[in-house]
Design a protein around this motif. Structure first.
Motif, mmCIF file in Angstrom:
data_model
loop_
_atom_site.group_PDB
_atom_site.id
_atom_site.type_symbol
_atom_site.label_atom_id
_atom_site.label_comp_id
_atom_site.label_asym_id
_atom_site.label_seq_id
_atom_site.Cartn_x
_atom_site.Cartn_y
_atom_site.Cartn_z
ATOM 1 N N ALA A 27 130.263 -12.876 82.779
ATOM 2 C CA ALA A 27 129.613 -13.493 81.618
ATOM 3 C C ALA A 27 129.726 -12.600 80.389
ATOM 4 O O ALA A 27 129.930 -13.085 79.265
ATOM 5 C CB ALA A 27 128.151 -13.795 81.933
ATOM 6 N N LEU A 28 129.628 -11.285 80.578
ATOM 7 C CA LEU A 28 129.700 -10.353 79.454
ATOM 8 C C LEU A 28 131.101 -10.302 78.865
ATOM 9 O O LEU A 28 131.265 -10.238 77.635
ATOM 10 C CB LEU A 28 129.267 -8.961 79.905
ATOM 11 N N ILE A 29 132.118 -10.338 79.706
ATOM 12 C CA ILE A 29 133.497 -10.339 79.210
ATOM 13 C C ILE A 29 133.776 -11.627 78.436
ATOM 14 O O ILE A 29 134.448 -11.610 77.404
ATOM 15 C CB ILE A 29 134.494 -10.156 80.378
ATOM 16 N N ALA A 30 133.221 -12.725 78.913
ATOM 17 C CA ALA A 30 133.405 -14.001 78.222
ATOM 18 C C ALA A 30 132.681 -14.027 76.882
ATOM 19 O O ALA A 30 133.156 -14.631 75.924
ATOM 20 C CB ALA A 30 132.929 -15.149 79.103
ATOM 21 N N GLU A 31 131.531 -13.349 76.811
ATOM 22 C CA GLU A 31 130.747 -13.307 75.576
ATOM 23 C C GLU A 31 130.204 -11.898 75.393
ATOM 24 O O GLU A 31 129.109 -11.569 75.857
ATOM 25 C CB GLU A 31 129.601 -14.324 75.638
ATOM 26 N N PRO A 32 130.962 -11.030 74.708
ATOM 27 C CA PRO A 32 130.571 -9.615 74.574
ATOM 28 C C PRO A 32 129.229 -9.395 73.879
ATOM 29 O O PRO A 32 128.632 -8.325 74.027
ATOM 30 C CB PRO A 32 131.717 -9.012 73.745
ATOM 31 N N ASN A 33 128.741 -10.368 73.123
ATOM 32 C CA ASN A 33 127.463 -10.213 72.423
ATOM 33 C C ASN A 33 126.264 -10.627 73.271
ATOM 34 O O ASN A 33 125.131 -10.582 72.783
ATOM 35 C CB ASN A 33 127.480 -11.036 71.128
ATOM 36 N N ASP A 34 126.513 -11.002 74.514
ATOM 37 C CA ASP A 34 125.417 -11.427 75.401
ATOM 38 C C ASP A 34 124.760 -10.180 76.014
ATOM 39 O O ASP A 34 125.026 -9.804 77.153
ATOM 40 C CB ASP A 34 125.963 -12.349 76.486
ATOM 41 N N THR A 35 123.888 -9.570 75.248
ATOM 42 C CA THR A 35 123.283 -8.301 75.653
ATOM 43 C C THR A 35 122.456 -8.419 76.919
ATOM 44 O O THR A 35 122.294 -7.437 77.661
ATOM 45 C CB THR A 35 122.408 -7.755 74.508
ATOM 46 N N ALA A 36 121.940 -9.608 77.199
ATOM 47 C CA ALA A 36 121.139 -9.795 78.416
ATOM 48 C C ALA A 36 121.942 -9.428 79.658
ATOM 49 O O ALA A 36 121.384 -8.903 80.642
ATOM 50 C CB ALA A 36 120.649 -11.239 78.504
ATOM 51 N N GLN A 37 123.250 -9.657 79.635
ATOM 52 C CA GLN A 37 124.082 -9.336 80.799
ATOM 53 C C GLN A 37 124.142 -7.834 81.038
ATOM 54 O O GLN A 37 124.240 -7.381 82.185
ATOM 55 C CB GLN A 37 125.494 -9.908 80.604
ATOM 56 N N SER A 97 117.851 -4.568 65.482
ATOM 57 C CA SER A 97 116.515 -3.984 65.435
ATOM 58 C C SER A 97 116.096 -3.562 66.823
ATOM 59 O O SER A 97 116.577 -4.114 67.825
ATOM 60 C CB SER A 97 115.501 -4.982 64.871
ATOM 61 N N ALA A 98 115.195 -2.596 66.876
ATOM 62 C CA ALA A 98 114.638 -2.189 68.165
ATOM 63 C C ALA A 98 113.870 -3.337 68.794
ATOM 64 O O ALA A 98 113.841 -3.496 70.015
ATOM 65 C CB ALA A 98 113.723 -0.982 67.968
ATOM 66 N N ALA A 99 113.258 -4.170 67.952
ATOM 67 C CA ALA A 99 112.522 -5.323 68.461
ATOM 68 C C ALA A 99 113.459 -6.304 69.164
ATOM 69 O O ALA A 99 113.090 -6.930 70.168
ATOM 70 C CB ALA A 99 111.796 -6.013 67.312
ATOM 71 N N GLY A 100 114.684 -6.425 68.641
ATOM 72 C CA GLY A 100 115.646 -7.319 69.266
ATOM 73 C C GLY A 100 116.037 -6.865 70.653
ATOM 74 O O GLY A 100 116.101 -7.672 71.595
ATOM 75 N N LEU A 101 116.297 -5.565 70.819
ATOM 76 C CA LEU A 101 116.608 -5.038 72.147
ATOM 77 C C LEU A 101 115.426 -5.208 73.093
ATOM 78 O O LEU A 101 115.599 -5.536 74.269
ATOM 79 C CB LEU A 101 116.991 -3.561 72.050
ATOM 80 N N LYS A 102 114.227 -4.967 72.578
ATOM 81 C CA LYS A 102 113.032 -5.141 73.394
ATOM 82 C C LYS A 102 112.924 -6.580 73.880
ATOM 83 O O LYS A 102 112.638 -6.832 75.060
ATOM 84 C CB LYS A 102 111.788 -4.767 72.590
ATOM 85 N N GLU A 103 113.173 -7.526 72.984
ATOM 86 C CA GLU A 103 113.066 -8.938 73.344
ATOM 87 C C GLU A 103 114.053 -9.303 74.442
ATOM 88 O O GLU A 103 113.711 -9.989 75.409
ATOM 89 C CB GLU A 103 113.290 -9.805 72.112
ATOM 90 N N VAL A 104 115.304 -8.841 74.301
ATOM 91 C CA VAL A 104 116.305 -9.147 75.316
ATOM 92 C C VAL A 104 115.931 -8.499 76.647
ATOM 93 O O VAL A 104 116.045 -9.117 77.713
ATOM 94 C CB VAL A 104 117.701 -8.675 74.858
ATOM 95 N N GLY A 105 115.478 -7.245 76.596
ATOM 96 C CA GLY A 105 115.063 -6.569 77.816
ATOM 97 C C GLY A 105 113.940 -7.293 78.520
ATOM 98 O O GLY A 105 113.918 -7.402 79.756
ATOM 99 N N GLU A 106 113.000 -7.806 77.754
ATOM 100 C CA GLU A 106 111.863 -8.519 78.352
ATOM 101 C C GLU A 106 112.275 -9.864 78.932
ATOM 102 O O GLU A 106 111.651 -10.352 79.873
ATOM 103 C CB GLU A 106 110.763 -8.690 77.312
#
Length: 252
Positions: free
Chosen positions: A24-34, A102-111
């Motif tokens: 999934a990450l290779i198909a969409e490199p911006n999909d940080t959740a992967q 933003s740090a908030a964006g990474l936090k949101e994806v992590g959560e």
């Protein structure tokens, strides 16, 4: 009484989940959740090991005792405005303005991956700290965050720094995927350079972030032994000259 969220102290590796996420990450490199899913699947007890390593550093005991949640500071505009031009903090501020990250964006994806419930455990805190300093490592290394190659090089740097198998897995699979392209060998060189720079640099997890932010960027890079990313810069420069890129790749 509500259940108190707990931490799995002996996580098993999930290779099936890791391969699903890397596709999934290779198909969409911006999909940080992967990325978070791969870390959860493969990093095992590396967070615990690195937390215990932190305790052995000069200031690690104090840093761990204070247990600052960096995301709260990084979301505070007054905190970010407090650093003079030329400092690491000013460079991080400019990074956020340029990328829109933003740090908030990474936090949101992590959560989204791990759940929003706050886990009150030293290892969980250290994991959040690693999440929050990722973009600082972009600033220190010179690997851009808004292009896949920059992320791939920083992933290799992060593997050398943390010994987290998830980072190594992403780096290896990213290189293999790129080997099918004309610039594949050049990508491999740049990623390998990222790994060697992470291996040779000081251990960045042991840094007091507020002190680091107040330090001039060039001085911090020198003190931390972070070398200039020559192979990465070389390949980025070639992106504007496709004919030169093709010629160099064929001769590699």
């Amino acid at each position: 009484m509500a259940d108190v969220p707990t931490l799995d102290l002996n996580p098993r590796r999930d290779w099936k989940g890791a391969f699903h996420a890397i596709r999934a990450l290779i198909a969409e490199p911006n999909d940080t959740a992967q990325v978070f899913l791969i870390m959860r699947a493969l990093n095992g007890s590396v967070t615990a090991r690195n937390y215990n390593r932190l305790l052995q550093t000069a200031e690690g005991g104090r840093i761990a005792y204070e247990r600052v949640e960096l995301v709260d500071k990084f979301m505070d505009p007054d905190f970010l405005r407090g650093f003079a031009p030329g400092t690491v903090g000013a460079a991080y501020r400019a990074f956020l303005e340029k990328t829109g990250f933003s740090a908030a964006g990474l936090k949101e994806v992590g959560e989204q991956v791990h759940g929003a419930a706050f886990v009150a455990h030293p290892y969980a805190w250290f994991g959040r700290r690693e999440r929050d300093i990722h973009d600082i490592w972009h600033v220190l290394t010179g690997y851009q965050a808004d292009d896949p190659l920059g992320e791939l090089c920083l992933v290799a740097f992060s593997y050398a720094q943390t010994k987290g198998l998830g980072w190594g897995f992403i780096a290896a699979m990213g290189v293999l995927d790129n080997l099918r392209e004309p610039q594949g060998r050049l990508v491999a060189r740049a990623v390998w350079e990222g790994y060697t720079h992470g291996r040779d640099a000081a251990w960045l997890h042991g840094e007091d972030i507020e002190k680091l932010f107040a330090e001039p960027l060039d001085a911090a890079r020198a003190r931390l032994k972070i070398a200039e990313p020559v192979e990465y810069q070389r390949l980025k420069a070639m992106e504007t000259a496709p004919s030169a890129l093709a010629a160099t790749a064929s001769a590699s």
